[in-house]
Design a protein around this motif. Structure first.
Motif, PDB file in Angstrom:
ATOM      1  N   VAL A  99      13.778   2.595 -20.441  1.00  0.00           N
ATOM      2  CA  VAL A  99      13.816   4.027 -20.720  1.00  0.00           C
ATOM      3  C   VAL A  99      15.253   4.533 -20.680  1.00  0.00           C
ATOM      4  O   VAL A  99      15.700   5.274 -21.561  1.00  0.00           O
ATOM      5  N   VAL A 100      16.010   4.139 -19.654  1.00  0.00           N
ATOM      6  CA  VAL A 100      17.416   4.543 -19.553  1.00  0.00           C
ATOM      7  C   VAL A 100      18.176   4.055 -20.785  1.00  0.00           C
ATOM      8  O   VAL A 100      18.972   4.793 -21.376  1.00  0.00           O
ATOM      9  N   ASN A 101      17.925   2.827 -21.213  1.00  0.00           N
ATOM     10  CA  ASN A 101      18.587   2.255 -22.378  1.00  0.00           C
ATOM     11  C   ASN A 101      18.274   3.063 -23.635  1.00  0.00           C
ATOM     12  O   ASN A 101      19.174   3.364 -24.435  1.00  0.00           O
ATOM     13  N   VAL A 102      17.020   3.439 -23.822  1.00  0.00           N
ATOM     14  CA  VAL A 102      16.633   4.236 -24.990  1.00  0.00           C
ATOM     15  C   VAL A 102      17.348   5.587 -24.971  1.00  0.00           C
ATOM     16  O   VAL A 102      17.883   6.037 -25.992  1.00  0.00           O
ATOM     17  N   VAL A 103      17.377   6.229 -23.804  1.00  0.00           N
ATOM     18  CA  VAL A 103      18.052   7.523 -23.692  1.00  0.00           C
ATOM     19  C   VAL A 103      19.538   7.374 -24.010  1.00  0.00           C
ATOM     20  O   VAL A 103      20.112   8.164 -24.752  1.00  0.00           O
ATOM     21  N   PHE A 104      20.171   6.339 -23.452  1.00  0.00           N
ATOM     22  CA  PHE A 104      21.603   6.140 -23.699  1.00  0.00           C
ATOM     23  C   PHE A 104      21.886   5.890 -25.172  1.00  0.00           C
ATOM     24  O   PHE A 104      22.839   6.438 -25.723  1.00  0.00           O
ATOM     25  N   HIS A 105      21.064   5.063 -25.826  1.00  0.00           N
ATOM     26  CA  HIS A 105      21.279   4.813 -27.255  1.00  0.00           C
ATOM     27  C   HIS A 105      21.109   6.092 -28.066  1.00  0.00           C
ATOM     28  O   HIS A 105      21.856   6.339 -29.020  1.00  0.00           O
ATOM     29  N   HIS A 106      20.145   6.910 -27.678  1.00  0.00           N
ATOM     30  CA  HIS A 106      19.947   8.188 -28.369  1.00  0.00           C
ATOM     31  C   HIS A 106      21.190   9.077 -28.210  1.00  0.00           C
ATOM     32  O   HIS A 106      21.662   9.681 -29.176  1.00  0.00           O
ATOM     33  N   LEU A 107      21.728   9.149 -26.991  1.00  0.00           N
ATOM     34  CA  LEU A 107      22.918   9.966 -26.751  1.00  0.00           C
ATOM     35  C   LEU A 107      24.126   9.438 -27.525  1.00  0.00           C
ATOM     36  O   LEU A 107      24.899  10.215 -28.091  1.00  0.00           O
TER      37      LEU A 107
ATOM     38  N   LEU B  93      17.927  10.241 -13.554  1.00  0.00           N
ATOM     39  CA  LEU B  93      17.612  10.451 -14.963  1.00  0.00           C
ATOM     40  C   LEU B  93      16.120  10.240 -15.210  1.00  0.00           C
ATOM     41  O   LEU B  93      15.461  11.040 -15.877  1.00  0.00           O
TER      42      LEU B  93
ATOM     43  N   LEU C 213      13.050  12.911 -16.392  1.00  0.00           N
ATOM     44  CA  LEU C 213      12.158  12.676 -17.528  1.00  0.00           C
ATOM     45  C   LEU C 213      10.696  12.584 -17.099  1.00  0.00           C
ATOM     46  O   LEU C 213       9.820  12.304 -17.915  1.00  0.00           O
TER      47      LEU C 213
END
Length: 81
Positions: A11-19, A40, A44
């Protein structure tokens, strides 16, 4: 219906890639990323699990090693041939 689970780091990885895709440069603090990542996830609505924290695993490993030493004494050094 069983509760759905996710690997928190995914989930953290997905959020970071989105940012990053939005042109931002996210970071998780200066030290160990576990605490900021957990915050974080909580933001969420995801409850982080302790078993995903490498520090928890290291603490358990160290505690087990301490128990082994107290019961069996210091381990013999490995034999090299």
């Amino acid at each position: 219906m069983p509760e759905e689970t996710y690997n928190p780091w995914t989930v953290v990885n997905v959020v970071f890639h989105h940012l990053v895709d939005q042109g931002l440069h996210p970071t998780l603090g200066d030290g160990h990323p576990g605490d900021p990542a957990a915050e974080l996830l909580r933001a969420l609505g995801i409850t982080p699990e302790a078993e995903g924290d490498a520090r928890q695993k290291a603490a358990v490993h160290d505690h087990l090693a301490e128990l082994r030493r107290s019961v069996f004494g210091e381990p013999e050094p490995p034999v090299s041939y």
